[in-house]
Design a protein around this motif. Structure first.
Motif, mmCIF file in Angstrom:
data_model
loop_
_atom_site.group_PDB
_atom_site.id
_atom_site.type_symbol
_atom_site.label_atom_id
_atom_site.label_comp_id
_atom_site.label_asym_id
_atom_site.label_seq_id
_atom_site.Cartn_x
_atom_site.Cartn_y
_atom_site.Cartn_z
ATOM 1 N N GLY A 167 -9.198 0.223 14.341
ATOM 2 C CA GLY A 167 -10.232 1.019 13.676
ATOM 3 C C GLY A 167 -11.485 0.175 13.452
ATOM 4 O O GLY A 167 -12.612 0.624 13.688
ATOM 5 N N ILE A 199 -15.450 0.682 14.394
ATOM 6 C CA ILE A 199 -16.547 0.750 13.406
ATOM 7 C C ILE A 199 -17.629 -0.298 13.702
ATOM 8 O O ILE A 199 -18.831 0.010 13.729
ATOM 9 N N TYR A 256 -13.301 2.149 3.107
ATOM 10 C CA TYR A 256 -12.257 1.144 3.366
ATOM 11 C C TYR A 256 -12.817 -0.267 3.134
ATOM 12 O O TYR A 256 -13.948 -0.561 3.550
ATOM 13 N N ASN A 260 -11.469 6.204 1.305
ATOM 14 C CA ASN A 260 -10.389 5.286 0.999
ATOM 15 C C ASN A 260 -10.874 4.351 -0.101
ATOM 16 O O ASN A 260 -11.850 3.647 0.103
ATOM 17 N N ASP A 265 -16.222 8.335 9.415
ATOM 18 C CA ASP A 265 -14.848 7.863 9.644
ATOM 19 C C ASP A 265 -13.916 8.959 9.127
ATOM 20 O O ASP A 265 -13.887 9.271 7.932
ATOM 21 N N THR A 267 -10.566 9.077 9.391
ATOM 22 C CA THR A 267 -9.180 8.584 9.428
ATOM 23 C C THR A 267 -8.241 9.319 8.476
ATOM 24 O O THR A 267 -7.081 9.545 8.786
ATOM 25 N N SER A 296 -9.393 5.278 12.650
ATOM 26 C CA SER A 296 -8.385 4.253 12.864
ATOM 27 C C SER A 296 -7.161 5.016 13.353
ATOM 28 O O SER A 296 -6.561 5.793 12.602
ATOM 29 N N LYS A 349 -3.317 4.993 11.802
ATOM 30 C CA LYS A 349 -2.846 5.761 10.650
ATOM 31 C C LYS A 349 -2.176 7.067 11.093
ATOM 32 O O LYS A 349 -1.232 7.032 11.842
ATOM 33 N N VAL A 377 -1.983 -0.978 16.031
ATOM 34 C CA VAL A 377 -3.340 -0.727 15.559
ATOM 35 C C VAL A 377 -4.127 -0.127 16.725
ATOM 36 O O VAL A 377 -3.819 -0.389 17.891
ATOM 37 N N GLY A 378 -5.108 0.674 16.387
ATOM 38 C CA GLY A 378 -5.938 1.285 17.422
ATOM 39 C C GLY A 378 -7.087 2.028 16.776
ATOM 40 O O GLY A 378 -7.068 2.292 15.566
ATOM 41 N N LEU A 407 -1.237 3.950 6.226
ATOM 42 C CA LEU A 407 -0.971 5.351 5.915
ATOM 43 C C LEU A 407 -0.563 6.113 7.161
ATOM 44 O O LEU A 407 -0.671 5.611 8.280
HETATM 45 N N1 PLP Z 1 -11.069 3.273 8.280
HETATM 46 C C1 PLP Z 1 -10.233 3.581 7.268
HETATM 47 C C2 PLP Z 1 -10.534 4.774 6.423
HETATM 48 C C3 PLP Z 1 -9.106 2.787 7.008
HETATM 49 O O1 PLP Z 1 -8.282 3.109 6.005
HETATM 50 C C4 PLP Z 1 -8.878 1.647 7.831
HETATM 51 C C5 PLP Z 1 -7.707 0.765 7.612
HETATM 52 O O2 PLP Z 1 -7.041 0.793 6.615
HETATM 53 C C6 PLP Z 1 -9.778 1.365 8.855
HETATM 54 C C7 PLP Z 1 -10.848 2.186 9.046
HETATM 55 C C8 PLP Z 1 -9.576 0.162 9.739
HETATM 56 O O3 PLP Z 1 -8.644 0.456 10.716
HETATM 57 P P1 PLP Z 1 -7.773 -0.650 11.479
HETATM 58 O O4 PLP Z 1 -6.874 -1.277 10.458
HETATM 59 O O5 PLP Z 1 -7.049 0.138 12.522
HETATM 60 O O6 PLP Z 1 -8.714 -1.642 12.050
#
Ligand code: PLP
Length: 404
Positions: A83, A87, A108, A155, A180, A182, A201, A204, A213-214, A339
């Motif tokens: 994720g 970003i 996040y 988040n 985002d 997610t 992300s 999740k 992860v991705g 999550l």
């Molecule tokens: N965006 C949100 C809302 C997240 O909760 C997270 C990770 O917890 C991310 C982005 C980052 O993702 P990643 O851990 O896959 O890099």
């Protein structure tokens, strides 16, 4: 226009080269060309359908990207290694030295840390604002602002962004609205509400099995081409590419996302209502008591519900830690960050996923010590889960038995 079904992943058909019901996995980092001229044209971005090198794109990554673009209703998408790997190139592609971002202050922790601590090294600055107040967002926009950044559902505080309202502001000031999504896949479709770029992300809910992860960036063909440019594309040059084997496995998991989201939402709604009835301070966008309940409702694709994330506040970090340890001991879930798993996951964000945010700022945004973030699992009998959680809270004197 090419037909792309929204949210109907099943309508996308990709077969393996021998008629397999799953597309073949492209297990190569590089690709041969019959003619040197085609190789040159591919470098220049002018040889559609040809593959060059797997950091640029692969058939497996394109299958997954197309499925996610269909889900989000964008022209196309680019999948990434995480994720954060989605970003950071988006911000770096849209902003250069001297540019400015207006971002939600509840995001996040990793994204916050990138904007607050890392991007300034490249002279990209960020104002963090209460994203639910459009007048405050507008007041933070300067002549250097290039990006409005938010999470559809944030988040960890589960604040809900008014995406259509933010899109209007973005249009008015010629900014890119980056969302985002997610926390709310399928439930909210930001691009349909005017977002320019939608990020997930995949780690999740979308992948859903906590084994990888991705990430993904969904947007216009032009923007995705820019990100992939061999000359100045942030995805190509920063290199956070997804591996083809992973892309193939995430695509298979994506096909059951609609069923999983319905069950996550069903279970979270049940628990949120019961927790609130017990007098616990409960935040869930599906509760009428949530300040942005109506906005979520106005944006949502009904059948997927309000998502699987909720928070409760049990008053102190000690109580939060004791409750999480006891719930784990009784097999109600895992004390873990992340999550979207089949099992409920819980963590205290102030000391984990949001620990990058300084304590004073946590207090200002309402991130209290006793807050527990739950990603509600796919439990078949959620009433049993609730009763067992309630017993944990009584045993720890978080709830008084006579009041229950
Ligand atoms: N965006 C949100 C809302 C997240 O909760 C997270 C990770 O917890 C991310 C982005 C980052 O993702 P990643 O851990 O896959 O890099």
């Amino acid at each position: 226009m090419k037909f792309k079904p929204a949210n109907n992943i099943q309508d996308l058909q990709y077969f393996g080269e021998f008629g397999g019901v799953n597309p073949s996995i492209s297990d190569s980092s590089t690709y041969t060309f019959l003619s040197a001229k085609t190789m040159f044209d591919t470098f220049e971005g002018n040889a559609d359908g040809c593959y060059l090198y797997s950091r640029h794109s692969t058939p497996s990554n394109l299958y997954l990207g197309e499925a996610l673009a269909a889900m989000e209703g964008t022209e196309t998408a680019n999948v990434t290694a995480s994720g954060m790997g989605a970003i950071t190139p988006v911000i770096m592609q849209l902003c250069g030295a001297g540019d400015h971002v207006v971002s939600s202050r509840t995001i996040y922790g990793g994204t916050y840390a990138f904007l607050k601590n890392f991007a300034p090294r490249f002279n990209v600055s960020t104002s963090f604002v209460d994203i639910t107040k459009l007048d405050i967002v507008e007041a933070a926009i300067t002549k250097n602002t290039k990006v409005l950044y938010c999470e559809s559902v944030s988040n960890p505080l589960l604040e809900v962004a008014d995406i259509a309202g933010l899109a209007k502001l973005a249009k008015k000031y010629n900014l890119k609205l980056v969302v985002d999504n997610t926390f709310s896949p399928l439930s909210i479709s930001p691009a349909k509400l005017g977002a320019d770029v939608v990020i997930h992300s995949l780690t999740k809910f979308i992948n859903g099995s906590s084994d990888t992860v991705g990430g993904v960036i969904c947007g216009t063909q032009e923007f995705i081409n820019d990100l992939r440019s061999v000359n100045d594309g942030a995805c190509m040059l920063l290199g956070s590419t997804m591996d083809s084997l992973r892309a193939a496995s995430v695509l298979k998991n994506l096909r059951t996302l609609h069923i999983r989201m319905q069950q996550h939402s069903h279970n979270a709604t049940f628990l949120a209502e019961k927790f609130q009835d017990l007098g616990l301070k409960t935040v869930y966008p599906g509760l009428a008591s949530h300040p942005s309940h109506d906005i979520f409702k106005s944006m949502m694709n009904d059948k997927y519900g309000f998502g699987g994330m909720l928070t409760i506040d049990v008053g102190s970090l000690d109580k939060a830690n004791a409750l999480m340890e006891l719930m784990q001991e009784r097999n109600l879930g895992y004390l873990a960050v992340s999550l979207g798993f089949y099992k409920t996951l819980f963590s205290a964000p102030g000391t984990s996923t949001s620990s990058e945010i300084p304590e004073e700022e946590q207090a200002e945004m309402g991130l209290s010590d006793g807050l527990i973030r739950f990603s509600i699992g796919l439990d078949a009998d959620i009433e049993r889960t609730f009763n067992m959680m309630k017993t944990c809270m009584i045993d720890l004197e978080i709830l008084k038995p006579e009041l229950v």
